[in-house]
Design a protein around this motif. Structure first.
Motif, mmCIF file in Angstrom:
data_model
loop_
_atom_site.group_PDB
_atom_site.id
_atom_site.type_symbol
_atom_site.label_atom_id
_atom_site.label_comp_id
_atom_site.label_asym_id
_atom_site.label_seq_id
_atom_site.Cartn_x
_atom_site.Cartn_y
_atom_site.Cartn_z
ATOM 1 N N TRP A 1 7.733 -18.498 -26.876
ATOM 2 C CA TRP A 1 8.959 -18.557 -26.082
ATOM 3 C C TRP A 1 8.724 -19.473 -24.894
ATOM 4 O O TRP A 1 7.609 -19.609 -24.403
ATOM 5 N N ALA A 2 9.803 -20.099 -24.397
ATOM 6 C CA ALA A 2 9.725 -20.920 -23.199
ATOM 7 C C ALA A 2 10.951 -20.667 -22.330
ATOM 8 O O ALA A 2 12.090 -20.725 -22.822
ATOM 9 N N VAL A 3 10.720 -20.357 -21.057
ATOM 10 C CA VAL A 3 11.792 -20.113 -20.102
ATOM 11 C C VAL A 3 11.756 -21.224 -19.051
ATOM 12 O O VAL A 3 10.742 -21.404 -18.363
ATOM 13 N N PRO A 4 12.827 -22.007 -18.901
ATOM 14 C CA PRO A 4 12.858 -23.051 -17.866
ATOM 15 C C PRO A 4 13.047 -22.453 -16.482
ATOM 16 O O PRO A 4 13.878 -21.562 -16.281
ATOM 17 N N VAL A 5 12.253 -22.923 -15.520
ATOM 18 C CA VAL A 5 12.350 -22.480 -14.131
ATOM 19 C C VAL A 5 12.439 -23.708 -13.229
ATOM 20 O O VAL A 5 12.488 -24.840 -13.702
ATOM 21 N N HIS A 6 12.472 -23.477 -11.909
ATOM 22 C CA HIS A 6 12.534 -24.554 -10.917
ATOM 23 C C HIS A 6 13.806 -25.390 -11.108
ATOM 24 O O HIS A 6 13.777 -26.615 -11.148
ATOM 25 N N TRP A 7 14.936 -24.703 -11.211
ATOM 26 C CA TRP A 7 16.228 -25.369 -11.293
ATOM 27 C C TRP A 7 17.308 -24.346 -10.937
ATOM 28 O O TRP A 7 17.074 -23.141 -10.962
ATOM 29 N N TRP B 1 13.483 -13.694 -14.151
ATOM 30 C CA TRP B 1 13.519 -14.891 -13.312
ATOM 31 C C TRP B 1 14.328 -14.570 -12.068
ATOM 32 O O TRP B 1 15.523 -14.261 -12.150
ATOM 33 N N TRP B 2 13.675 -14.639 -10.906
ATOM 34 C CA TRP B 2 14.327 -14.343 -9.632
ATOM 35 C C TRP B 2 14.921 -15.582 -8.992
ATOM 36 O O TRP B 2 15.581 -15.499 -7.964
ATOM 37 N N GLY B 3 14.680 -16.743 -9.590
ATOM 38 C CA GLY B 3 15.162 -18.003 -9.052
ATOM 39 C C GLY B 3 14.027 -18.936 -8.689
ATOM 40 O O GLY B 3 12.902 -18.519 -8.398
ATOM 41 N N HIS B 4 14.317 -20.247 -8.718
ATOM 42 C CA HIS B 4 13.334 -21.297 -8.446
ATOM 43 C C HIS B 4 12.119 -21.079 -9.365
ATOM 44 O O HIS B 4 12.299 -20.979 -10.579
ATOM 45 N N SER B 5 10.915 -20.977 -8.817
ATOM 46 C CA SER B 5 9.741 -20.717 -9.656
ATOM 47 C C SER B 5 9.244 -19.291 -9.543
ATOM 48 O O SER B 5 8.116 -18.986 -9.934
#
Length: 253
Positions: free
Chosen positions: A196-202, A8-12
């Motif tokens: 698996w689930a990875v939260p993004v956009h935060w 995850w590089w950040g945001h989406s």
């Protein structure tokens, strides 16, 4: 069955490795644009390496032209139908897609679905294209990236996946009906089915000066959505993974 990993590089913006294929989502590599400033580790040059790029919708924090221009010439980029002209003369291999489309690109299979989100590039723009989400499968692994979407999203045709990259927060004083928060995101993941689930956009971009004006809002929409998503996920059905910016996570275990 080949490996599965996510950075995850950040945001989406994420890089998902489906075996040897690197799938890059909604690339934004800059630290500041318009009124937004990055409050996280900056992406390294490694973030620009991709075999396939997926762009979910026209908003500038997702369809970011300066970042897309940093990709290698010839890189296949899937964009919403009607937006190819934004990438004219970039040297990228631009493919338009609409909900219901099925593509084979860079050795992986891409299924396109509709997202519940505004279609215009910005509030005063006449440029519009239907926002989309993607289910990608390759090397015996699969991912679901819905882009930005609201809780009314129809996921009935999205088959279960190994990895879901689901938006859980925002970057401004309100979230609105066209985004999902942590609880709604957990419900979407449950309905799709994911290992698996990875939260993004935060936790990445926040408006200049707003931290002092609205610290409570910042905590609710910027600082805590990832943790609250993990709290909302039923671990008997899916394993939530809280990613750190720029850190590669192997999901083979």
């Amino acid at each position: 069955m080949s490996g599965l990993a996510v950075t995850w590089w950040g945001h989406s913006t994420t890089t998902v490795e489906l075996g040897a294929t690197r799938v890059l989502t909604d690339p934004v590599f800059v630290d500041r644009f318009v009124h937004l400033r990055r409050h996280a580790t900056s992406p390294t040059d490694e973030a620009t390496a991709a075999d396939l790029v997926l762009v979910s919708h026209l908003h500038m924090d997702h369809f970011h032209l300066p970042s897309l221009r940093r990709l290698a010439a010839g890189t296949p980029v899937v964009v919403p139908a009607g937006s190819r002209d934004l990438l004219a003369r970039t040297g990228l291999d631009v493919l338009e897609a609409s909900p219901g489309d099925r593509l084979t690109v860079a050795g992986v299979r891409v299924e396109v679905s509709a997202a519940d989100h505004p279609a215009t590039r910005h509030r005063w723009s006449r440029k519009a294209a239907q926002p989309v989400g993607f289910r990608v499968e390759g090397a015996g692994r699969s991912l679901w990236f819905p882009g930005d979407t609201g809780p009314a999203t129809d996921v009935s045709d999205v088959r279960p996946v190994d990895l879901a990259l689901v938006p859980v927060g925002g970057w401004g004083p309100t979230l609105g009906d066209d985004h999902v928060g942590p609880a709604d995101a957990a419900d979407l993941v449950r309905r799709v089915g994911a290992r698996w689930a990875v939260p993004v956009h935060w936790g990445t971009f926040w408006p200049l000066g707003m931290g002092r004006v609205a610290p409570g809002v910042r905590r609710q929409l910027f600082e805590t959505p990832g943790e609250r998503f993990l709290d909302a996920v039923d671990e008997d059905e899916v394993r939530g993974v809280l990613a750190e910016h720029g850190r590669r996570i192997a999901l083979d275990r």
